[in-house]
Design an enzyme around this catalytic site. Structure first.
Site: not given
Length: 249
Positions: A24, A72
Site C-alpha cells: 500500500d 480496486n
C-alpha cells in the site's frame, strides 16, 4: 508473560515460512514526488523485486503479495488500465531476474474480467519458473477474500448436491482445500506473518480465512520505500512475537 527468548539467540528463531504483503502507498508516494499515481505503481514493482529476491535469500518459502483487489476496479479507469499492464512489464523486466534467483511465480484470484494480455503474462511467468525450487512469489490479482470463501462454499455445496459428500463431511481442512491457496504447499498455505505498508491498519479482504492466526505488522513506510532493510526489520519483529495459537506457554 513467559519470555521464550530469554535464553535463545534471535538469530536461531526461524523466519516466517509464508509472508503476506499488502503493498500500500504507491499513489501517495507518487504524490509526494509530484508525479502521477501511476508513477508510484511502477516504482512499487521495483520494490516488489527487491522484496522477493531478499525474501528468498532470508529463507522465506512463500510470499503472497496483494497486487489488485476485487474492490480496486472502482479506481479511475486510466489507473486500472495501467495496473493491469504492469504484469506484462513485470514479465519482460523482472521474470528473467527472478528465474535466475530460483523463484517460482504463481497467482490466486479471479481470472474472469482480467485482460487476456495480463493473464497471459502471468501464465508465461508461471510456466517459465515452474521448475524452480526456491521461494514462491504468489500474486493475489483480482482477489477478494470473501469472494474466495463464497466460491469455496459453492463448490462444497455442489458436491453435496451431487451426492459426493454429506454435510457431516465438511471440515476446516475441506474448506481450506477448496480455497485458492490450495495451489500452495499444504504446510505453507496460511501466512505466518502479514505486512501492510503506508500506515493503514486493516486487512482489506486479504486472506481472511488463512490469516486467522497470522502475526500482523503495520508500518508507515510507503511501499516503494520498503527496501531490504525494512523487510529485515519487520521479520526481526516477527521473531520476537509469542505465537500461542490460543494456547498457553
Amino acid at each position: 508473560m513467559l519470555n521464550i527468548f530469554k535464553n535463545k539467540d534471535i538469530n536461531e528463531i526461524p523466519v516466517p515460512n509464508h509472508v503476506g504483503i499488502i503493498m500500500d502507498g504507491n499513489g501517495r508516494w507518487a504524490k509526494k514526488q509530484g508525479k502521477p499515481r501511476v508513477f508510484g505503481h511502477k516504482a512499487g514493482m521495483d520494490s516488489l523485486q527487491r522484496a522477493a529476491i531478499h525474501g528468498q535469500k532470508m529463507g522465506i518459502k512463500v510470499m503472497t503479495v496483494y497486487a489488485f483487489s476485487t474492490e480496486n476496479w472502482s479506481r479511475p479507469e486510466a489507473e486500472v488500465k495501467f495496473i493491469m499492464s504492469l504484469p506484462i512489464d513485470f514479465y519482460e523486466k523482472f521474470v528473467p531476474v527472478l528465474n535466475k534467483e530460483n523463484i517460482q511465480i504463481r497467482m490466486i484470484g479471479e481470472r474472469d474480467g482480467v485482460p487476456k494480455s495480463t493473464i497471459d503474462a502471468i501464465d508465461r511467468a508461471s510456466i517459465d519458473t515452474k521448475d524452480n525450487t526456491g521461494m514462491i512469489l504468489n500474486f493475489a490479482l483480482n482477489y477478494g477474500g470473501r469472494n474466495e470463501i463464497t466460491l469455496a462454499v459453492k463448490k462444497i455445496a455442489q458436491s453435496i448436491n451431487d451426492g459426493i459428500i454429506s454435510v457431516n463431511d465438511i471440515t476446516e481442512e475441506m474448506i481450506a482445500d477448496n480455497l485458492e491457496t490450495s495451489i500452495l504447499p499444504k504446510e505453507y498455505q496460511d501466512p505466518d506473518f502479514i505486512i501492510r505498508t503506508s500506515g493503514e491498519e486493516r486487512l482489506s479482504n486479504f486472506l481472511p480465512w488463512q490469516a486467522a492466526y497470522s502475526e500482523l505488522y503495520f508500518t508507515d513506510v510507503l511501499w516503494p520505500d520498503f527496501d531490504e532493510a525494512e523487510l529485515e526489520k519487520a521479520v526481526e519483529i516477527y521473531k520476537k512475537r509469542d505465537r500461542r495459537y490460543g494456547g498457553l506457554k
